[in-house]
Write a protein that holds these residues in place. Structure first.
Motif, mmCIF file in Angstrom:
data_model
loop_
_atom_site.group_PDB
_atom_site.id
_atom_site.type_symbol
_atom_site.label_atom_id
_atom_site.label_comp_id
_atom_site.label_asym_id
_atom_site.label_seq_id
_atom_site.Cartn_x
_atom_site.Cartn_y
_atom_site.Cartn_z
ATOM 1 N N LEU A 1 0.915 -1.084 0.098
ATOM 2 C CA LEU A 1 -0.060 0.009 0.148
ATOM 3 C C LEU A 1 0.810 1.122 0.162
ATOM 4 O O LEU A 1 0.452 2.263 -0.602
ATOM 5 C CB LEU A 1 -1.039 0.010 1.218
ATOM 6 N N GLN A 2 2.015 1.172 0.699
ATOM 7 C CA GLN A 2 2.903 2.384 0.861
ATOM 8 C C GLN A 2 3.362 2.629 -0.650
ATOM 9 O O GLN A 2 3.852 3.716 -0.917
ATOM 10 C CB GLN A 2 3.879 2.150 1.718
ATOM 11 N N VAL A 3 3.931 1.654 -1.444
ATOM 12 C CA VAL A 3 4.653 1.940 -2.518
ATOM 13 C C VAL A 3 3.778 1.880 -3.819
ATOM 14 O O VAL A 3 3.925 2.738 -4.693
ATOM 15 C CB VAL A 3 6.038 1.040 -2.699
ATOM 16 N N GLY B 1 0.418 1.704 -3.842
ATOM 17 C CA GLY B 1 -0.814 2.383 -3.370
ATOM 18 C C GLY B 1 -1.940 1.793 -3.290
ATOM 19 O O GLY B 1 -1.822 0.322 -3.446
ATOM 20 N N GLY B 2 -3.093 2.316 -3.176
ATOM 21 C CA GLY B 2 -4.280 1.593 -3.062
ATOM 22 C C GLY B 2 -5.099 1.301 -4.426
ATOM 23 O O GLY B 2 -6.207 0.689 -4.273
ATOM 24 N N TRP B 3 -4.678 1.858 -5.215
ATOM 25 C CA TRP B 3 -5.511 1.884 -6.538
ATOM 26 C C TRP B 3 -5.916 0.487 -7.018
ATOM 27 O O TRP B 3 -7.214 0.328 -7.630
ATOM 28 C CB TRP B 3 -4.889 2.671 -7.852
ATOM 29 N N ILE B 4 -5.265 -0.416 -6.808
ATOM 30 C CA ILE B 4 -5.494 -2.016 -7.337
ATOM 31 C C ILE B 4 -6.085 -2.673 -6.410
ATOM 32 O O ILE B 4 -6.663 -3.716 -6.667
ATOM 33 C CB ILE B 4 -4.217 -2.570 -7.993
ATOM 34 N N GLY C 1 7.023 -3.951 -2.234
ATOM 35 C CA GLY C 1 7.501 -3.237 -3.568
ATOM 36 C C GLY C 1 6.300 -2.300 -4.183
ATOM 37 O O GLY C 1 5.169 -2.452 -3.599
ATOM 38 N N GLY C 2 6.641 -2.037 -5.615
ATOM 39 C CA GLY C 2 5.454 -1.089 -6.045
ATOM 40 C C GLY C 2 4.989 -2.125 -6.999
ATOM 41 O O GLY C 2 4.533 -3.370 -7.038
#
Length: 456
Positions: A370-372, A374-377, A425-426
């Protein structure tokens, strides 16, 4: 030299400009050209929709920012039951095939669109074969082009781009992991000095091969391209009907045609071919697994909305985003209805049933932090879909995730045929490749690893 009327007629018939009844026919009309906005508007008119709701904004400072509050994320908590037939009958193992067909029909009509019954044949050509070394492993790398038969509409050409790389020093056919991605001569981009082994090197270390298919060589990733590519070819350059296939089904179709080729290549064990993809190609990977039961295992990376995430979730990207002009081309036109006047609640199916269509075969759902990333997915929304698919796997004698509690980051849930891991990771599958390969070993018998190259 003079030609008889009969010989002229035969020549015209063979070239397609004379019908069997003897009437001259006009040459085919060129593909219709529409922008994504024009085509989207056309579909809305066919659906008798005047407007759709606005999608969420990825900018957290926007007035319409995507929801990241878990307490508001489940406005429609009740999911369709994959183990109840449409007539109310409870599904038994003997009835699963019939129920599976019902679910697939709903996805065809309302979500991903229908593949034409008679798609054109594909003739595969090996355009180059090279001996290379990837890491320290000698390999045979093939470049292939899948020429799609366009005799029905010569104005559109579709050539599927594929590379296949297999260890040079193994005896007999090997398992292959195929990625939806971009071809760099089969090797991937050059790794940075001191970097960890690439996913290709990790696969080769198992003694397996890998392939990369370029999805945009099958179908463009935009709405303006829907009258070209394989969708346009099948429609002879005309716009789609509301239940015609979108790009995700088209990309999956291309992957299936690659598997057709693998069945003919003695270097490949076609019964042990996996499919992997990230983001929109993660969506394509789970759609491929769901529809083509020949694929042995799936590695589904950050697929989000339209992939493994529940449509009914209001967290990150929403149905309204996927139904908008930027992404609608992935789906059937009918999907637009669920952004107005209908809602996600009205969908007859949801993502847990897409995962269920993969049963009993193994699927690993991968996501970043979530930190890298993000929450979009929506990591939790994909996990919840996996949980809700578990009853189908159990019905068929297999294991699911084994828990309904969202796991701590970097916890690998890989004991069952549905697996899940959120890495730190991202937007990448990179950190989860070692976990996936460990997981896959259980289903893909590990052959003897290739010998390292001696010319170090």
């Amino acid at each position: 030299m003079r030609h008889s009327p009969v010989s002229v007629a035969v020549a015209l018939l063979l070239t397609g400009y004379l019908s069997p009844l003897g009437r001259a026919e006009d040459p085919p009309k060129p593909p219709v050209k529409l922008t994504a906005q024009e085509d989207h508007k056309r579909l809305m008119e066919l659906l008798k929709i005047k407007e759709i709701r606005r999608g969420a904004d990825g900018n957290p400072k926007s007035a319409n920012a995507a929801n990241l509050d878990e307490s508001k994320a489940n406005p429609y908590p009740d999911l369709p039951d994959p183990l109840v037939m449409k007539d109310g009958t409870k599904v038994t193992p003997a009835l699963w095939a019939k129920r599976r067909a019902e679910i697939a029909e709903d996805f065809d009509r309302e979500v991903y669109g229908r593949v034409p019954k008679n798609t054109p044949k594909v003739k595969w050509e090996v355009t180059a074969t090279e001996k290379q070394t990837v890491g320290d492993v000698p390999v045979v790398a093939k470049k292939l082009v899948g020429h799609v038969d366009n005799s029905s509409y010569p104005l559109i050409t579709v050539d599927i781009q594929l590379t296949l790389t297999t260890p040079a020093d193994t005896k007999g056919p090997v398992p292959v992991i195929m990625e939806f991605g971009f071809n760099f001569g089969g090797k991937g981009p050059a790794p940075k000095a001191g970097a960890a082994p690439s996913w290709q090197q990790q696969v080769l270390a198992k003694g397996w091969g890998y392939a990369i298919i370029t999805p945009t060589s099958v179908q463009a990733d935009n709405g303006a391209g829907l009258t070209t590519g394989i969708i346009g070819l099948c429609n002879k350059g005309q716009p789609r009907a509301v239940d015609d296939w979108g790009a995700l089904r088209a990309w999956a179709w291309g992957a299936s045609r690659a598997l057709d080729y693998f069945e003919t290549d003695p270097a490949v064990d076609a019964k042990r071919v996996g499919i992997e993809g990230l983001s929109r190609y993660g969506k394509a990977a789970i759609v491929t697994m769901a529809y083509d039961e020949r694929f042995a295992i799936g590695f589904i990376g950050s697929s989000g909305a339209g992939g493994a995430k529940l449509h009914r979730r209001d967290y990150g990207e929403k149905v309204e985003n996927v139904a908008g002009t930027g992404e609608y081309h992935w789906m059937a036109g009918n999907y637009i209805k669920y952004a107005g006047p209908l809602t996600a609640k009205d969908l007859p199916v949801d993502a847990h049933e897409l995962i269920a269509l993969c049963a009993p075969r193994p699927v690993l759902i991968s996501v970043g932090s979530l930190q890298v990333e993000g929450g979009w997915i929506d990591a939790r929304g994909m996990f919840m879909a996996g949980v809700a698919a578990e009853p189908v796997y159990k019905l068929l004698g297999k294991k699911g995730l084994g828990t309904a509690e969202f796991p701590a980051q970097e916890t690998a849930l890989i004991d069952g045929e549905i697996a899940f891991r959120q890495h730190a990771g991202g937007h990448t599958t990179g950190p989860n490749w070692p976990t996936f390969l460990k997981y896959a070993e259980r289903y893909i018998k590990e052959p003897i690893a290739p010998k390292p190259s001696t010319n170090e």
